[in-house]
Design an enzyme around this catalytic site. Structure first.
Site, PDB file in Angstrom:
ATOM      1  N   HIS A  75       0.823  -1.212   0.000  1.00 56.60           N
ATOM      2  CA  HIS A  75       0.000   0.000   0.000  1.00 56.60           C
ATOM      3  C   HIS A  75       0.857   1.262   0.000  1.00 56.60           C
ATOM      4  O   HIS A  75       0.347   2.360  -0.224  1.00 56.60           O
ATOM      5  CB  HIS A  75      -1.006  -0.014   1.160  1.00 56.60           C
ATOM      6  CG  HIS A  75      -0.451   0.327   2.512  1.00 56.60           C
ATOM      7  ND1 HIS A  75      -0.108  -0.625   3.449  1.00 56.60           N
ATOM      8  CD2 HIS A  75      -0.193   1.520   3.107  1.00 56.60           C
ATOM      9  CE1 HIS A  75       0.328  -0.039   4.549  1.00 56.60           C
ATOM     10  NE2 HIS A  75       0.295   1.284   4.368  1.00 56.60           N
ATOM     11  N   ASP A 113       0.858  -7.781   2.827  1.00 55.22           N
ATOM     12  CA  ASP A 113       1.144  -6.392   2.430  1.00 55.22           C
ATOM     13  C   ASP A 113       2.644  -6.117   2.504  1.00 55.22           C
ATOM     14  O   ASP A 113       3.132  -5.413   3.389  1.00 55.22           O
ATOM     15  CB  ASP A 113       0.369  -5.440   3.350  1.00 55.22           C
ATOM     16  CG  ASP A 113       0.345  -4.011   2.841  1.00 55.22           C
ATOM     17  OD1 ASP A 113       0.959  -3.732   1.791  1.00 55.22           O
ATOM     18  OD2 ASP A 113      -0.288  -3.165   3.503  1.00 55.22           O
ATOM     19  N   SER A 193       3.893   2.619   8.583  1.00 61.03           N
ATOM     20  CA  SER A 193       3.764   1.557   7.585  1.00 61.03           C
ATOM     21  C   SER A 193       5.111   1.327   6.915  1.00 61.03           C
ATOM     22  O   SER A 193       5.769   2.267   6.479  1.00 61.03           O
ATOM     23  CB  SER A 193       2.731   1.942   6.522  1.00 61.03           C
ATOM     24  OG  SER A 193       1.437   1.940   7.047  1.00 61.03           O
TER      25      SER A 193
END
EC number: 3.4.21.-
Length: 239
Positions: A75, A113, A193
């Site tokens: 992402h 991810d 992230s």
């Protein structure tokens, strides 16, 4: 102007300045206390390991794993293309470890991810140790494994614009591991992230993909580096 008025004005200015200084100190102290409650500390020197293994995107984090290779999330990588740039371990200084162009992006084919990026070895802007990525950035090694209750740390760039790309470290424990997913309670925020999850030996056990930004949360998540995840990464490390 009346001398008394001048004196009173100067006194008022002195009081205002003093109060402003006190308020600034109070705000700074409050923030430090809040960070302490979250087990979060600001990194002072990002030119030493393990902090020099971490890189910054415009709104996220990544980290080095062997030659010219960075790990982050899918992402995160979806907003980047070949030729875009990353910055190596800034700490309020965008040129701290050099700026490098991305030359390849490989997303994991499963649901996990995780994305692997290769960067050009020579910097667009030099770092403290010259123009070479591998001389400015120290890559992490894989941990053999992890287990519940292991102590861990997360290093990255929470709220990077707000924090002017200062690097932070948070600590916590592993709460659960299932398949390729690892849950932990170290405090994270947007911008974390792609941060590495490290054991006490500074070996990487996973990559942060998300959380709920709550102190003591057991629902912060990372892709756990199982043998199949490690195999995917190894295939995309620059030789």
């Amino acid at each position: 102007m009346n001398k008394n008025i001048v004196i009173k004005s100067m006194a008022a200015l002195a009081i205002l300045t003093s109060v402003t200084g006190i308020n600034a100190a109070v705000v700074d102290e409050t923030q430090q206390i809040a960070n302490a409650e979250k087990n979060v500390t600001q990194v002072k020197d990002t030119n030493v390991f393990p902090y020099n293994g971490v890189v910054s995107f415009k709104d996220a984090t990544g980290f080095a794993i062997e030659k010219n290779t960075i790990i982050t999330n899918k992402h995160v990588s979806k907003d980047y293309k070949v030729g875009d740039r990353i910055t190596a371990h800034p700490n309020g200084d965008k040129g701290n470890g050099g700026i490098y162009k991305i030359k390849n992006i490989s997303d994991y084919p499963g649901n996990e991810d995780i994305s692997v990026m290769n960067v050009e070895e020579n910097a667009v802007e030099r770092g403290a140790n010259g123009y070479n990525f591998n001389e400015n950035v120290q890559a992490f090694n894989f941990a053999k494994d992890a287990k519940v209750d292991d102590k861990i740390k997360v290093i990255g760039y929470p709220l990077p614009a707000q924090n002017t790309f200062k690097q932070f470290e948070s600590t916590g424990t592993v709460k659960s591991i299932k398949d390729n997913n690892l849950n932990f309670d170290a405090y994270i925020e947007p911008g974390n992230s792609g941060s590495p999850v490290l054991n006490l030996n500074n070996e990487v056990v996973g990559v942060v993909y998300g959380g709920i930004g709550k102190i003591g949360s057991e629902y912060n998540g990372a892709v756990y580096f199982t043998p199949q995840i490690k195999e995917f990464i190894q295939k995309h490390i620059e030789q």
